[in-house]
Design a protein around this motif. Structure first.
Motif, PDB file in Angstrom:
ATOM      1  N   PHE A  51       0.864  -1.234   0.132  1.00  0.00           N
ATOM      2  CA  PHE A  51      -0.186  -0.119   0.015  1.00  0.00           C
ATOM      3  C   PHE A  51       0.762   1.427  -0.007  1.00  0.00           C
ATOM      4  O   PHE A  51       0.191   2.326  -0.327  1.00  0.00           O
ATOM      5  CB  PHE A  51      -0.993   0.023   1.137  1.00  0.00           C
ATOM      6  N   ALA A  52       2.212   1.378   0.132  1.00  0.00           N
ATOM      7  CA  ALA A  52       2.896   2.193   0.239  1.00  0.00           C
ATOM      8  C   ALA A  52       2.769   3.169  -1.067  1.00  0.00           C
ATOM      9  O   ALA A  52       3.060   2.486  -2.080  1.00  0.00           O
ATOM     10  CB  ALA A  52       4.405   2.055   0.409  1.00  0.00           C
ATOM     11  N   GLY A  53       2.690   4.403  -0.781  1.00  0.00           N
ATOM     12  CA  GLY A  53       2.633   5.491  -1.992  1.00  0.00           C
ATOM     13  C   GLY A  53       1.300   5.274  -2.783  1.00  0.00           C
ATOM     14  O   GLY A  53       0.960   5.896  -3.993  1.00  0.00           O
ATOM     15  N   GLN A  54       0.396   4.325  -2.292  1.00  0.00           N
ATOM     16  CA  GLN A  54      -1.078   4.164  -2.986  1.00  0.00           C
ATOM     17  C   GLN A  54      -1.808   4.993  -2.457  1.00  0.00           C
ATOM     18  O   GLN A  54      -2.217   5.102  -1.149  1.00  0.00           O
ATOM     19  CB  GLN A  54      -1.365   2.806  -2.962  1.00  0.00           C
ATOM     20  N   LEU A  55      -2.912   5.580  -3.277  1.00  0.00           N
ATOM     21  CA  LEU A  55      -4.169   6.219  -2.700  1.00  0.00           C
ATOM     22  C   LEU A  55      -5.113   5.185  -2.214  1.00  0.00           C
ATOM     23  O   LEU A  55      -5.005   4.353  -2.681  1.00  0.00           O
ATOM     24  CB  LEU A  55      -4.835   6.935  -4.078  1.00  0.00           C
ATOM     25  N   SER A  56      -5.871   5.906  -1.543  1.00  0.00           N
ATOM     26  CA  SER A  56      -6.910   4.830  -0.793  1.00  0.00           C
ATOM     27  C   SER A  56      -7.755   4.243  -1.742  1.00  0.00           C
ATOM     28  O   SER A  56      -7.860   2.973  -1.569  1.00  0.00           O
ATOM     29  CB  SER A  56      -7.837   5.739   0.059  1.00  0.00           C
ATOM     30  N   ILE A  57      -8.147   4.746  -2.791  1.00  0.00           N
ATOM     31  CA  ILE A  57      -9.077   3.988  -3.808  1.00  0.00           C
ATOM     32  C   ILE A  57      -8.070   2.779  -4.392  1.00  0.00           C
ATOM     33  O   ILE A  57      -8.893   1.777  -4.612  1.00  0.00           O
ATOM     34  CB  ILE A  57      -9.463   5.182  -4.992  1.00  0.00           C
ATOM     35  N   LYS A  58      -6.873   3.034  -4.848  1.00  0.00           N
ATOM     36  CA  LYS A  58      -6.210   2.000  -5.088  1.00  0.00           C
ATOM     37  C   LYS A  58      -6.114   0.783  -4.090  1.00  0.00           C
ATOM     38  O   LYS A  58      -6.184  -0.292  -4.599  1.00  0.00           O
ATOM     39  CB  LYS A  58      -4.783   2.633  -5.587  1.00  0.00           C
TER      40      LYS A  58
END
Length: 87
Positions: A51-58
């Protein structure tokens, strides 16, 4: 079936996201009398490097992808906490 479904959700998320921490909770009891008679309501909390660097939706899409098929068969509602380590 709920304990089996909790374990199935957990296994799929572990396989797909290699979480550092994971919690899967059956929340059906909170929804008695609602759609699907309160069954199939779950909460997941996942901490993963993926999840690092990912937006919540992603992050949510990654979880839904890991649970592909279950959303149509066994999971009626899913609340998600998806975090990278340190968040």
């Amino acid at each position: 079936m709920t304990a089996a479904m909790v374990e199935q959700i957990r296994q799929r998320l572990v396989q797909a996201l290699a979480p550092l921490d994971i919690e899967v909770v059956d929340e059906g009891y909170k929804h008695v009398g609602h759609a699907n008679e309160g069954k199939g309501h779950y909460h997941v909390r996942v901490v993963s490097l993926a999840f690092a660097g990912q937006l919540s939706i992603k992050r949510h899409r990654m979880i839904y992808a890991a649970l592909d098929g279950l959303m149509d068969d066994g999971v009626h509602a899913l609340s998600i906490e998806a975090r990278a380590p340190g968040e």
